[in-house]
Design a protein around this motif. Structure first.
Motif, PDB file in Angstrom:
ATOM      1  N   GLN A  40       0.844  -1.191   0.000  1.00  0.00           N
ATOM      2  CA  GLN A  40       0.000   0.000   0.000  1.00  0.00           C
ATOM      3  C   GLN A  40       0.883   1.245   0.000  1.00  0.00           C
ATOM      4  N   VAL A  41       0.378   2.295  -0.631  1.00  0.00           N
ATOM      5  CA  VAL A  41       1.073   3.585  -0.685  1.00  0.00           C
ATOM      6  C   VAL A  41       0.173   4.644  -0.076  1.00  0.00           C
ATOM      7  N   ASP A  66     -11.990   2.354  -8.399  1.00  0.00           N
ATOM      8  CA  ASP A  66     -11.828   1.213  -9.298  1.00  0.00           C
ATOM      9  C   ASP A  66     -10.372   0.868  -9.561  1.00  0.00           C
ATOM     10  N   ASN A  67      -9.463   1.772  -9.172  1.00  0.00           N
ATOM     11  CA  ASN A  67      -8.060   1.565  -9.530  1.00  0.00           C
ATOM     12  C   ASN A  67      -7.111   1.597  -8.324  1.00  0.00           C
ATOM     13  N   GLY A  68      -7.592   1.047  -7.226  1.00  0.00           N
ATOM     14  CA  GLY A  68      -6.688   0.805  -6.099  1.00  0.00           C
ATOM     15  C   GLY A  68      -6.779   1.779  -4.952  1.00  0.00           C
ATOM     16  N   CYS A  69      -7.576   2.836  -5.084  1.00  0.00           N
ATOM     17  CA  CYS A  69      -7.685   3.796  -3.983  1.00  0.00           C
ATOM     18  C   CYS A  69      -8.595   3.213  -2.905  1.00  0.00           C
ATOM     19  N   ASP A 111       0.242  -4.070  -8.654  1.00  0.00           N
ATOM     20  CA  ASP A 111      -1.082  -4.161  -8.049  1.00  0.00           C
ATOM     21  C   ASP A 111      -0.977  -3.677  -6.606  1.00  0.00           C
ATOM     22  N   ILE A 112      -1.130  -2.373  -6.418  1.00  0.00           N
ATOM     23  CA  ILE A 112      -1.020  -1.814  -5.072  1.00  0.00           C
ATOM     24  C   ILE A 112      -2.263  -0.996  -4.750  1.00  0.00           C
TER      25      ILE A 112
END
Length: 473
Positions: free
Chosen positions: A246-247, A296-299, A274-275
């Protein structure tokens, strides 16, 4: 050069309220620039290592530095000053002590009275580099120091010399990534648990200039972004090197630049990464489509500064948002089944207690996943500090209390004690709702918050809540 945070600050209220430990990216960025020019650098992350004064002093002595740089925020400044004086006592006046960070940038005269030889004002990378090279060649020679932009020091006559400000770094891509190899990367935790989370800063500056926030006045009123390619490459490095999952973007406002958001997601996909990530935003910078793209994109978490239920207050503080925009955004969040938190500030000088309670009711109406309530705090360097000082509103001048948890100023219609009680009221009313507790039980998150819910909600729960969000839980 040795770069450090003050010793013993892990015992301060601002640190002990949560098991969260995060890296000092500012020091790591300065260290990376210094290393790139051939300088030997060490970083001591005292709160993460839970270093008290004696252990810290032994560590400093073991390295025998010629220059020590101490980073200070307002709550940590008193211990930073004590550390500076102690260094002089133990290592002699030949040691040069440099202070940097938001607090000494504004309160440089105070710092120079408390054991500090030179203050680095504002963005620190290139100022510290030029200062270090000047000190190596000329020591504390006044004429030489006057040629270094962005510093303050005492001249031969004892007067404070402030050199012209250094221009902000326009191309942030030219900076090396933070020197994380100098940090205890295996010790960063949340709620006392090891986590594979990386902290990344994609931009600097903020164009809005809210009266209470130091960001615009430290990093500048114009936002500067790194390229999506540069940030994605750093994330890829962190995944490969530290197995990051995770970032957390430490930027105040990431979504102001949609081109960056779309470009970053595109880069991550092209790199096969994939984070998950968490970021800050504003209610006037997203629409339903942007929120959907994020989720939809990792948030996994978006942090919104709502601040008040009063449009008049929002206008007076320079927030430049509308109450209806907040309602719309949190309606979209629910429709998308996303995760978002909202921050609210209690205690604007012109408010009444009823005004503050209306803000609490507004938080319940919006019903974010979590709400962060803080008390208005007049940090040096902000317009609020000047306003509060001019109207004699500040009653507590102990910088260690400037945590946004403990009231330090009164209002025109309330006392500090009353504001403290309203903060308790806000947390209890929002978090002890049966509907909220049931929702947390169903989501499986309540176990992380159970200890907090059983404790004194008033004095320290807000930090646990916001960090739970901002670190992408």
């Amino acid at each position: 050069m040795l770069l450090t945070l003050p010793p013993g600050i892990h015992r301060l209220e601002i640190y002990r309220v949560t098991g969260m430990k995060a890296p000092p990216l500012g020091l790591a960025s300065i260290a990376a620039v210094l290393e790139g020019e051939g300088h030997k650098v060490k970083i001591i992350d005292t709160p993460t290592l839970e270093m008290d004064v004696d252990e810290w002093l032994r560590e400093v002595k073991s390295w025998s530095p010629d220059v020590v740089g101490i980073s200070m925020q307002t709550p940590t400044a008193p211990r930073g000053y004590k550390a500076a004086k102690l260094l002089k006592e133990e290592l002699g006046d030949d040691l040069i002590v440099v202070a940097g960070g938001t607090h000494p940038t504004s309160m440089y005269e105070e710092a120079l009275k408390n054991g500090v030889d030179v203050v680095v004002r504002g963005e620190g990378e290139y100022t510290t580099l030029e200062l270090l090279e000047t000190l190596e060649k000329h020591g504390l020679d006044e004429e030489a120091l006057r040629r270094v932009k962005g510093i303050a020091f005492r001249g031969r006559d004892g007067r404070v010399v402030v050199t012209p400000p250094r221009p902000f770094i326009e191309n942030l891509d030219e900076l090396p990534w933070p020197a994380r190899h100098l940090l205890p990367m295996d010790k960063y935790t949340l709620f006392g648990k090891p986590i594979r989370i990386a902290h990344v800063m994609a931009s600097r500056g903020c164009p809005y200039g809210c009266m209470y926030c130091i960001t615009s006045y430290f990093w500048g009123r114009r936002i500067r972004f790194r390229s999506p390619e540069n940030v994605a490459a750093e994330v890829e490095f962190l995944v490969d090197k530290y197995k990051v999952k995770q970032v957390v973007f430490s930027d105040d406002e990431l979504t102001v630049n949609r081109r960056f958001i779309y470009g970053f997601v595109k880069e991550m996909k092209e790199r096969g990464l994939d984070i998950q990530f968490a970021c800050g935003s504003r209610v006037d910078h997203v629409n339903r489509d942007v929120l959907k793209f994020l989720y939809d994109n990792g948030c996994v978490a978006v942090y919104f500064g709502v601040e008040s239920a009063s449009q008049e207050t929002l206008d007076r503080i320079g927030k430049k948002i509308k109450v209806e925009q907040a309602r719309r955004v949190f309606r979209w969040v629910k429709e998308l089944k996303g995760f978002a938190t909202a921050s609210f500030i209690l205690g604007f000088p012109w408010e009444t207690i009823e005004d503050m309670k209306r803000t609490v009711d507004f938080a319940i109406e919006l019903d974010p996943a979590y709400a962060q309530f803080t008390v208005l705090t007049p940090y040096p360097g902000t317009p609020l500090f000047s306003y509060a000082a001019r109207h004699n509103l500040i009653e507590d001048w102990n910088w260690e209390h400037y945590t946004t948890i403990r009231p330090v100023m009164r209002g025109f219609h309330f006392t500090r004690e009353q504001l403290g009680r309203v903060l308790k009221y806000a947390y209890r009313k929002f978090y002890l709702r049966p509907g909220f507790i049931l929702r947390e039980l169903r989501s499986g998150r309540l176990k992380d918050l159970a200890g907090v819910l059983a404790g004194e909600l008033a004095s320290w729960f807000k930090d646990v809540v916001v960090q739970h969000l901002r670190w992408g839980r």
